[in-house]
Design a protein around this motif. Sequence first.
Motif, PDB file in Angstrom:
ATOM      1  N   ALA A  22     -33.506  15.649  21.322  1.00  0.00           N
ATOM      2  CA  ALA A  22     -33.399  15.097  20.458  1.00  0.00           C
ATOM      3  C   ALA A  22     -32.560  14.963  19.220  1.00  0.00           C
ATOM      4  CB  ALA A  22     -34.906  14.550  18.964  1.00  0.00           C
ATOM      5  N   GLY A  23     -32.031  13.998  19.383  1.00  0.00           N
ATOM      6  CA  GLY A  23     -30.906  14.024  17.827  1.00  0.00           C
ATOM      7  C   GLY A  23     -30.243  12.316  17.340  1.00  0.00           C
ATOM      8  N   ASN A  24     -29.464  12.298  16.697  1.00  0.00           N
ATOM      9  CA  ASN A  24     -29.290  11.083  16.204  1.00  0.00           C
ATOM     10  C   ASN A  24     -27.895  11.061  15.396  1.00  0.00           C
ATOM     11  OD1 ASN A  24     -29.223  10.918  12.857  1.00  0.00           O
ATOM     12  ND2 ASN A  24     -30.609  12.566  13.036  1.00  0.00           N
ATOM     13  N   LEU A  25     -27.102   9.261  15.524  1.00  0.00           N
ATOM     14  CA  LEU A  25     -26.216   9.446  14.792  1.00  0.00           C
ATOM     15  C   LEU A  25     -26.193   7.673  14.607  1.00  0.00           C
ATOM     16  CD1 LEU A  25     -23.339  10.635  13.816  1.00  0.00           C
ATOM     17  CD2 LEU A  25     -22.765   9.951  15.359  1.00  0.00           C
ATOM     18  N   ASP A  26     -25.237   7.334  13.604  1.00  0.00           N
ATOM     19  CA  ASP A  26     -25.001   6.118  13.390  1.00  0.00           C
ATOM     20  C   ASP A  26     -26.059   4.769  13.366  1.00  0.00           C
ATOM     21  OD1 ASP A  26     -22.522   6.964  12.613  1.00  0.00           O
ATOM     22  OD2 ASP A  26     -20.968   6.332  14.841  1.00  0.00           O
ATOM     23  N   GLY A  27     -26.719   5.520  12.703  1.00  0.00           N
ATOM     24  CA  GLY A  27     -28.137   4.837  13.467  1.00  0.00           C
ATOM     25  C   GLY A  27     -29.542   4.184  14.474  1.00  0.00           C
ATOM     26  N   GLY A  71     -21.790   6.204  22.069  1.00  0.00           N
ATOM     27  CA  GLY A  71     -23.033   4.494  22.202  1.00  0.00           C
ATOM     28  C   GLY A  71     -22.290   3.755  20.956  1.00  0.00           C
ATOM     29  N   ASP A  72     -23.159   3.009  20.651  1.00  0.00           N
ATOM     30  CA  ASP A  72     -23.575   2.240  19.617  1.00  0.00           C
ATOM     31  C   ASP A  72     -25.351   1.680  19.634  1.00  0.00           C
ATOM     32  OD1 ASP A  72     -23.529   0.045  21.111  1.00  0.00           O
ATOM     33  OD2 ASP A  72     -21.480  -0.191  19.975  1.00  0.00           O
ATOM     34  N   LEU A  73     -26.005   0.638  18.346  1.00  0.00           N
ATOM     35  CA  LEU A  73     -27.165   0.207  18.298  1.00  0.00           C
ATOM     36  C   LEU A  73     -27.050  -0.834  19.982  1.00  0.00           C
ATOM     37  CD1 LEU A  73     -27.829  -0.834  14.863  1.00  0.00           C
ATOM     38  CD2 LEU A  73     -29.419   0.452  16.497  1.00  0.00           C
ATOM     39  N   ALA A  74     -25.876  -1.507  20.161  1.00  0.00           N
ATOM     40  CA  ALA A  74     -26.011  -2.525  21.492  1.00  0.00           C
ATOM     41  C   ALA A  74     -25.308  -2.210  22.729  1.00  0.00           C
ATOM     42  CB  ALA A  74     -24.695  -3.693  21.035  1.00  0.00           C
ATOM     43  N   LEU A 125     -32.292  13.523  34.721  1.00  0.00           N
ATOM     44  CA  LEU A 125     -31.938  13.735  33.368  1.00  0.00           C
ATOM     45  C   LEU A 125     -32.960  11.877  32.467  1.00  0.00           C
ATOM     46  CD1 LEU A 125     -31.769  14.795  30.243  1.00  0.00           C
ATOM     47  CD2 LEU A 125     -28.952  14.031  30.258  1.00  0.00           C
ATOM     48  N   ASN A 126     -33.996  12.021  31.737  1.00  0.00           N
ATOM     49  CA  ASN A 126     -34.357  10.025  31.383  1.00  0.00           C
ATOM     50  C   ASN A 126     -33.732  10.419  29.921  1.00  0.00           C
ATOM     51  OD1 ASN A 126     -35.164   9.140  34.355  1.00  0.00           O
ATOM     52  ND2 ASN A 126     -36.758   9.889  33.278  1.00  0.00           N
ATOM     53  N   LEU A 127     -33.269   9.700  29.551  1.00  0.00           N
ATOM     54  CA  LEU A 127     -32.872   8.757  28.334  1.00  0.00           C
ATOM     55  C   LEU A 127     -33.363   8.329  27.352  1.00  0.00           C
ATOM     56  CD1 LEU A 127     -28.550  10.146  27.976  1.00  0.00           C
ATOM     57  CD2 LEU A 127     -31.090  11.484  26.694  1.00  0.00           C
ATOM     58  N   PHE A 128     -34.246   7.636  25.921  1.00  0.00           N
ATOM     59  CA  PHE A 128     -34.499   7.245  25.208  1.00  0.00           C
ATOM     60  C   PHE A 128     -34.573   7.039  24.141  1.00  0.00           C
ATOM     61  CE2 PHE A 128     -37.805   9.028  28.243  1.00  0.00           C
ATOM     62  CZ  PHE A 128     -37.955   7.958  29.242  1.00  0.00           C
ATOM     63  N   ALA A 129     -34.063   5.684  23.545  1.00  0.00           N
ATOM     64  CA  ALA A 129     -33.177   5.251  22.384  1.00  0.00           C
ATOM     65  C   ALA A 129     -34.210   4.437  21.422  1.00  0.00           C
ATOM     66  CB  ALA A 129     -31.973   4.779  22.987  1.00  0.00           C
ATOM     67  N   PHE A 130     -34.202   4.728  20.619  1.00  0.00           N
ATOM     68  CA  PHE A 130     -34.773   4.207  18.652  1.00  0.00           C
ATOM     69  C   PHE A 130     -33.926   3.409  18.367  1.00  0.00           C
ATOM     70  CE2 PHE A 130     -37.954   5.991  21.133  1.00  0.00           C
ATOM     71  CZ  PHE A 130     -39.063   4.953  20.826  1.00  0.00           C
ATOM     72  N   ASP A 131     -34.301   2.413  17.031  1.00  0.00           N
ATOM     73  CA  ASP A 131     -32.993   2.025  16.094  1.00  0.00           C
ATOM     74  C   ASP A 131     -33.407   2.974  14.979  1.00  0.00           C
ATOM     75  OD1 ASP A 131     -32.085   1.048  13.838  1.00  0.00           O
ATOM     76  OD2 ASP A 131     -31.785  -0.737  14.897  1.00  0.00           O
TER      77      ASP A 131
END
Length: 561
Positions: free
Chosen positions: A174-179, A247-250, A192-198
């Motif tokens: 798990a990691g995070n950057l820029d929201g 990447g980014d939120l969009a 590999l599976n990835l999941f993203a949250f705001d």
Amino acid sequence: MRAPLRRLGTAAAVVLLALTAPATPAAADDTYTFKLLAKAAPDECFHGIGNPYPPGPPCAEGQAKVSQAYVWGLTRVGADIWFGTGANVNCLVSGATLDSVNPVVNEDYVCEYGESQIVANDPDWPAEIGDQRAPEVWLYNAYTKRKVNKSAEIRAKSTGDAERLRTTIGLRAAGNLDGVVLLGGPALNDSLNLFAFDARTRRFLGSVNLPQYGNIRTFLVAEKALYLGVGIGANGGSGGGVLRWTGDLANPFAFEIVANLPVQAADLAYHDGRVAATSWPANQPTSPAQLAGVWLSPALAGGAPGLNAEDAAGWKQAWHVRQYETDRVVAATYGGGGIASYGGYLYWGTMHVPLKSTKVHQQVYPQATEEAKQAQVANTQRAISIWRGRDLGLPTQKIELLYGATALPAYDPATAAWISVPTGWTPLYGKSGFDNPFNNYTWRMAVAGGRLYVGTMDWSYIVQHIAAENPGVRVRDVAPPPIDPSVYGGDLWVFPSASEKARAVNTQGVGNYLNYGIRNMIPDGPDLYLGMADPMSLRTDPADDVPEGGWELIKLTAPRT
């Protein structure tokens, strides 16, 4: 003999422990406190190997089982602690790594393998990972003290997202950057599976499958960029590399390859303006570059900011395990573990899956007599070694062994005998495993409050189970008896400074000796959040005198100086 440390109170209780090391006592003012923040709850009813799972819990039939075993991925955004879990991980390792697929049940856990209902309902599901359960995403808030299971939001988003969660073996990183919060793990079909949250709204953004990669172990933020180490193929055994998140939120699933490696990248650290990575070996390695080791990136300041595609071929190996391990077959089974930059040095440690080296040695050099087989078991066991280096990659490079061995047994096929061979190193501070032969994983390193912490896995509690599941393996061949129950549980060690040896903060699973490892650590100022590994799935009775199984999230508060 000191009795094992018991869980104090209920699963929601506060655990406050004043801790000192039996072998290397901490200074009088080194008092750490620990608080249990969250704990896995029973999630299934078990009614015998191969039988359908009755409704519950509570369980009118059978007994309660807790499958969610590890805090496998962990990251922090302010007061929000995000983590992904892994279920029945000990069964997955035994099945997929040690090829043990005979169902087993004991007082601590059950592994059904091909007789599980997962396989019964999906005959194409591999038997070796028949105990897989969909991992979970959790959010704990340090202000409100509330924990929320976010997994239902993933399943509700779309059938594709639900299927990706179902087929993820576990959320290993798990990691995070820029929201944006990212969680990822290996999935079926060696992908590999990835999941993203705001991070601000805590809303689920989506998921993706990356078929070109088969594993992920860690994220790292360095100079305002987010990197992730990946592997290719089954369990990353066909090579790997490092990706930079673009990447980014969009568009949360955009990446750029910044390292092409002959091995999978394991843990990552930022050191001397570069990214450093420990690695796990390739399948059937044929060169030192394919062994576990330490790799260094080009300087992040060179060329475009951070690491980019132009840097992918510029990584160099600074150390590999054959420079220490005397037996070539055992060397091929080492893994690279936790890594951290501290006091001008890069620190790292090794990892050793219980009996993996024995299994491989038995395949390469099968033995004919019981005496020879027992000698093979005894001489292939390894505890962790702890290292540090400075000026890596330069003519002035200096590497030191902090905890390890001056000699190790190596097999001579010409004489069919084991001989003690000097490693060429003298440990600065102590023996392998922090003087404990059962410390088999250097699972994580973290720097907080000017101290370097090292979390381990200790398999002393389950060694008898593992021996029973592997014919020909005797506990006394793994380590001299008797095993003192006071050593049960994963260890937390601390280097107070770069000029001092490590001190034991806790060697008993941080309040629950069924916690056989400290899988994750993330700093909170001078303190730490600890993500624990406890796969004792059948230990679910709060009324007995044994702690409960399942993952735990713990807050460590360090002494103030």
